[in-house]
Design a protein around this motif. Structure first.
Motif, PDB file in Angstrom:
ATOM      1  N   PHE A 105      11.317 -36.752 -20.843  1.00  0.00           N
ATOM      2  CA  PHE A 105      11.225 -38.134 -21.307  1.00  0.00           C
ATOM      3  C   PHE A 105       9.999 -38.837 -20.720  1.00  0.00           C
ATOM      4  O   PHE A 105       9.569 -38.566 -19.600  1.00  0.00           O
ATOM      5  N   SER A 106       9.495 -39.787 -21.480  1.00  0.00           N
ATOM      6  CA  SER A 106       8.438 -40.677 -21.006  1.00  0.00           C
ATOM      7  C   SER A 106       8.589 -42.002 -21.733  1.00  0.00           C
ATOM      8  O   SER A 106       9.328 -42.110 -22.710  1.00  0.00           O
ATOM      9  N   GLY A 107       7.904 -43.008 -21.254  1.00  0.00           N
ATOM     10  CA  GLY A 107       7.926 -44.302 -21.918  1.00  0.00           C
ATOM     11  C   GLY A 107       9.312 -44.905 -21.997  1.00  0.00           C
ATOM     12  O   GLY A 107      10.075 -44.908 -21.018  1.00  0.00           O
ATOM     13  N   GLU A 108       9.674 -45.403 -23.183  1.00  0.00           N
ATOM     14  CA  GLU A 108      10.948 -46.088 -23.368  1.00  0.00           C
ATOM     15  C   GLU A 108      12.140 -45.167 -23.111  1.00  0.00           C
ATOM     16  O   GLU A 108      13.148 -45.590 -22.541  1.00  0.00           O
ATOM     17  N   ALA A 109      12.028 -43.894 -23.529  1.00  0.00           N
ATOM     18  CA  ALA A 109      13.120 -42.944 -23.309  1.00  0.00           C
ATOM     19  C   ALA A 109      13.378 -42.756 -21.819  1.00  0.00           C
ATOM     20  O   ALA A 109      14.524 -42.671 -21.372  1.00  0.00           O
ATOM     21  N   ALA A 110      12.304 -42.693 -21.024  1.00  0.00           N
ATOM     22  CA  ALA A 110      12.460 -42.545 -19.578  1.00  0.00           C
ATOM     23  C   ALA A 110      13.083 -43.796 -18.965  1.00  0.00           C
ATOM     24  O   ALA A 110      13.908 -43.702 -18.046  1.00  0.00           O
ATOM     25  N   GLU A 111      12.711 -44.964 -19.483  1.00  0.00           N
ATOM     26  CA  GLU A 111      13.301 -46.207 -18.983  1.00  0.00           C
ATOM     27  C   GLU A 111      14.804 -46.247 -19.252  1.00  0.00           C
ATOM     28  O   GLU A 111      15.589 -46.653 -18.384  1.00  0.00           O
ATOM     29  N   PHE A 112      15.198 -45.824 -20.456  1.00  0.00           N
ATOM     30  CA  PHE A 112      16.621 -45.777 -20.780  1.00  0.00           C
ATOM     31  C   PHE A 112      17.346 -44.796 -19.858  1.00  0.00           C
ATOM     32  O   PHE A 112      18.458 -45.060 -19.400  1.00  0.00           O
ATOM     33  N   ALA A 113      16.722 -43.645 -19.602  1.00  0.00           N
ATOM     34  CA  ALA A 113      17.338 -42.655 -18.720  1.00  0.00           C
ATOM     35  C   ALA A 113      17.562 -43.235 -17.329  1.00  0.00           C
ATOM     36  O   ALA A 113      18.623 -43.017 -16.714  1.00  0.00           O
ATOM     37  N   MET A 114      16.597 -43.980 -16.819  1.00  0.00           N
ATOM     38  CA  MET A 114      16.748 -44.585 -15.496  1.00  0.00           C
ATOM     39  C   MET A 114      17.867 -45.631 -15.503  1.00  0.00           C
ATOM     40  O   MET A 114      18.594 -45.773 -14.512  1.00  0.00           O
ATOM     41  N   ARG A 115      18.022 -46.332 -16.608  1.00  0.00           N
ATOM     42  CA  ARG A 115      19.108 -47.316 -16.704  1.00  0.00           C
ATOM     43  C   ARG A 115      20.469 -46.611 -16.742  1.00  0.00           C
ATOM     44  O   ARG A 115      21.444 -47.113 -16.186  1.00  0.00           O
ATOM     45  N   TYR A 116      20.536 -45.458 -17.396  1.00  0.00           N
ATOM     46  CA  TYR A 116      21.780 -44.679 -17.348  1.00  0.00           C
ATOM     47  C   TYR A 116      22.077 -44.258 -15.912  1.00  0.00           C
ATOM     48  O   TYR A 116      23.225 -44.313 -15.447  1.00  0.00           O
ATOM     49  N   GLN A 117      21.031 -43.844 -15.196  1.00  0.00           N
ATOM     50  CA  GLN A 117      21.228 -43.453 -13.803  1.00  0.00           C
ATOM     51  C   GLN A 117      21.757 -44.628 -12.982  1.00  0.00           C
ATOM     52  O   GLN A 117      22.637 -44.447 -12.122  1.00  0.00           O
ATOM     53  N   GLU A 118      21.248 -45.812 -13.248  1.00  0.00           N
ATOM     54  CA  GLU A 118      21.723 -46.994 -12.519  1.00  0.00           C
ATOM     55  C   GLU A 118      23.210 -47.238 -12.775  1.00  0.00           C
ATOM     56  O   GLU A 118      23.965 -47.570 -11.849  1.00  0.00           O
ATOM     57  N   THR A 119      23.654 -47.063 -14.025  1.00  0.00           N
ATOM     58  CA  THR A 119      25.076 -47.248 -14.321  1.00  0.00           C
ATOM     59  C   THR A 119      25.916 -46.205 -13.602  1.00  0.00           C
ATOM     60  O   THR A 119      26.991 -46.508 -13.073  1.00  0.00           O
ATOM     61  N   VAL A 120      25.441 -44.958 -13.581  1.00  0.00           N
ATOM     62  CA  VAL A 120      26.160 -43.900 -12.848  1.00  0.00           C
ATOM     63  C   VAL A 120      26.328 -44.302 -11.387  1.00  0.00           C
ATOM     64  O   VAL A 120      27.434 -44.212 -10.823  1.00  0.00           O
ATOM     65  N   LEU A 121      25.253 -44.749 -10.771  1.00  0.00           N
ATOM     66  CA  LEU A 121      25.297 -45.091  -9.347  1.00  0.00           C
ATOM     67  C   LEU A 121      26.146 -46.337  -9.104  1.00  0.00           C
ATOM     68  O   LEU A 121      26.799 -46.456  -8.068  1.00  0.00           O
ATOM     69  N   LEU A 122      26.142 -47.272 -10.050  1.00  0.00           N
ATOM     70  CA  LEU A 122      26.988 -48.455  -9.920  1.00  0.00           C
ATOM     71  C   LEU A 122      28.469 -48.081  -9.994  1.00  0.00           C
ATOM     72  O   LEU A 122      29.298 -48.683  -9.315  1.00  0.00           O
ATOM     73  N   CYS A 123      28.789 -47.099 -10.797  1.00  0.00           N
ATOM     74  CA  CYS A 123      30.188 -46.641 -10.901  1.00  0.00           C
ATOM     75  C   CYS A 123      30.585 -45.780  -9.705  1.00  0.00           C
ATOM     76  O   CYS A 123      31.719 -45.868  -9.218  1.00  0.00           O
ATOM     77  N   GLY A 124      29.677 -44.908  -9.281  1.00  0.00           N
ATOM     78  CA  GLY A 124      29.962 -44.066  -8.112  1.00  0.00           C
ATOM     79  C   GLY A 124      30.650 -42.757  -8.413  1.00  0.00           C
ATOM     80  O   GLY A 124      30.751 -41.889  -7.554  1.00  0.00           O
ATOM     81  N   ARG A 125      31.162 -42.600  -9.624  1.00  0.00           N
ATOM     82  CA  ARG A 125      31.757 -41.350 -10.069  1.00  0.00           C
ATOM     83  C   ARG A 125      31.349 -41.125 -11.523  1.00  0.00           C
ATOM     84  O   ARG A 125      30.968 -42.055 -12.214  1.00  0.00           O
ATOM     85  N   MET A 126      31.507 -39.860 -11.993  1.00  0.00           N
ATOM     86  CA  MET A 126      31.048 -39.576 -13.352  1.00  0.00           C
ATOM     87  C   MET A 126      31.902 -38.525 -14.036  1.00  0.00           C
ATOM     88  O   MET A 126      32.398 -37.577 -13.417  1.00  0.00           O
ATOM     89  N   LEU A 127      32.071 -38.728 -15.343  1.00  0.00           N
ATOM     90  CA  LEU A 127      32.660 -37.754 -16.247  1.00  0.00           C
ATOM     91  C   LEU A 127      31.564 -37.269 -17.192  1.00  0.00           C
ATOM     92  O   LEU A 127      30.477 -37.851 -17.241  1.00  0.00           O
TER      93      LEU A 127
END
Length: 406
Positions: A105-127
């Motif tokens: 990913f690069s550009g906007e796709a990479a930004e979205f990926a980082m935002r997904y990572q932020e949600t994962v870390l905010l939750c603290g667990r993942m399915l």
């Protein structure tokens, strides 16, 4: 029915940012249907609702499905972790959209990926929908993660059964690829020379190829003339009727191995529900789902020669195709909404004994505002596109050249 998770679990809440689409149907609406049949209350909330922390009070688990971080959601998740420490809070996703490097990913796709990572870390667990997704989350983000796998919504089961009761429209052997999201274009382009060469051969000159949902026509397929057919994107409710008319569904995967193993065996589920066999790349999810040459067929090597040989074998054995289709029908029946709910409950049980990752993202770090939904999705998926009914099928099949019947 005995709750396989814990007798204390009576409610699971889902948090979403969309009201339609296949991911929502597989990861939210299908488990909800199964949970309701298990006597467990399931509620759905808007990720952009600032009142979310208060609305999830009383839930035993809160699952945030495929929502990239926003300011509103970040504040809500931080409050939930602080005020409801005994509630399991987990992010869920059906694709490795959080993995920037593996996807390139690069550009906007990479930004979205980082935002997904932020949600994962905010939750603290993942399915996740596959073991590979859970493994990526553990290794890359350091959060406890476990999979619960996809299944078939009861409405889709019913539509598939209705399609099976209708006789197949007589005609030539039909091979198909289905692309409901636009992500399978590279696979079709890569495989098209082998398809075209095989169908031009004397052994298979009566076979037709159907491409569903594709925007472009790879040049080799265009050379098949009237034996190549394209059908536009369609609503999921129409898919079983069309898939029922096919004799073999192809599911190549040209992603790099890391990403390929994160993709569920959805084509096998969908085609198997109408009794049509699938020939798929032997990624981990397909190896887990398919018993080779029993309820489907797998291609071990990712080469055109291997695919050509496998397609030739399937096209040359109509009785074997029909046998595999019947077996796939029985196998897919085990992937019901109840089975999905039970798998989810087992996964939540695993997460319950794990320690959530330390909250390493603060709401102040998130810069994007959320957009409220116009409507909240229910347990029953809705139609989102105009119907392509049986008349459209008959009209399309009438365009097939006069070729020997199978």
């Amino acid at each position: 029915v005995e709750n396989p998770y814990s007798p204390q679990v009576r409610r699971i809440d889902f948090v979403v940012d969309t009201a339609e689409g296949a991911p929502l149907r597989y990861r939210v609406q299908t488990p909800i249907a199964g949970l309701e049949r298990r006597g467990i209350l399931a509620l759905v909330h808007d990720a952009a609702d600032p009142e979310l922390p208060g609305k999830v009070v009383g839930a035993d688990a809160v699952i945030v499905f495929r929502v990239p971080a926003t300011r509103v959601l970040a504040r809500s998740l931080a409050k939930i972790r602080e005020q409801l420490p005994d509630t399991i809070l987990a992010f869920d996703i059906d694709d490795a959209l959080f993995d920037v490097e593996s996807n390139g990913f690069s550009g906007e796709a990479a930004e979205f990926a980082m935002r997904y990572q932020e949600t994962v870390l905010l939750c603290g667990r993942m399915l996740g929908s596959t073991e590979a997704i859970a493994n990526l989350a553990q290794t890359q983000l350091g959060v406890p993660a476990t999979p619960f796998r996809n299944g078939v919504h009861p409405v889709q089961m019913e539509l598939s059964e209705r399609a099976r009761r209708r006789p197949r429209v007589p005609g030539p052997v039909r091979v198909a690829m289905f692309d409901g999201s636009g992500t399978h274009g590279p696979g079709l382009s890569w495989l098209s020379p082998a398809i075209a060469e095989l169908l031009r051969s004397r052994r298979h000159r009566g076979v037709h190829f159907w491409a569903f949902g594709v925007h472009s026509c790879p040049e080799p397929l265009g050379e098949l003339g009237r034996r190549f057919h394209r059908v536009p994107f369609m609503d999921w409710k129409d898919l079983p009727m069309w898939m029922r008319q096919m004799d073999l569904v192809l599911a190549p995967n040209m992603d790099n191995p890391t990403i390929a193993d994160t993709k569920s065996a959805l084509k096998w589920l969908e085609s198997g529900a109408v009794g049509v066999p699938t020939l798929a790349q032997a990624t981990r999810p397909y190896r887990e789902a398919v018993t080779p040459n029993v309820d489907g067929a797998l291609v071990g090597q990712r080469t055109l020669d291997a695919w050509t040989e496998a397609m030739d074998r399937q096209l040359s054995q109509p009785a074997e195709r029909r046998r595999m289709g019947k077996n796939a029908l029985r196998s897919v029946a085990r992937h019901s909404c109840e089975a999905v709910a039970d798998d989810l409950l087992r996964s939540l049980s695993d997460l319950a004994v794990s320690s959530a990752a330390v909250l390493s993202v603060s709401p102040g770090q998130v810069s994007v505002e959320g957009t409220p939904l116009k409507s909240i999705p229910t347990a029953t998926p809705l139609r989102s596109k105009a119907p392509l009914g049986r008349r459209a099928i008959l009209k399309a099949l009438a365009g097939e050249a006069r070729t020997p019947a199978r």
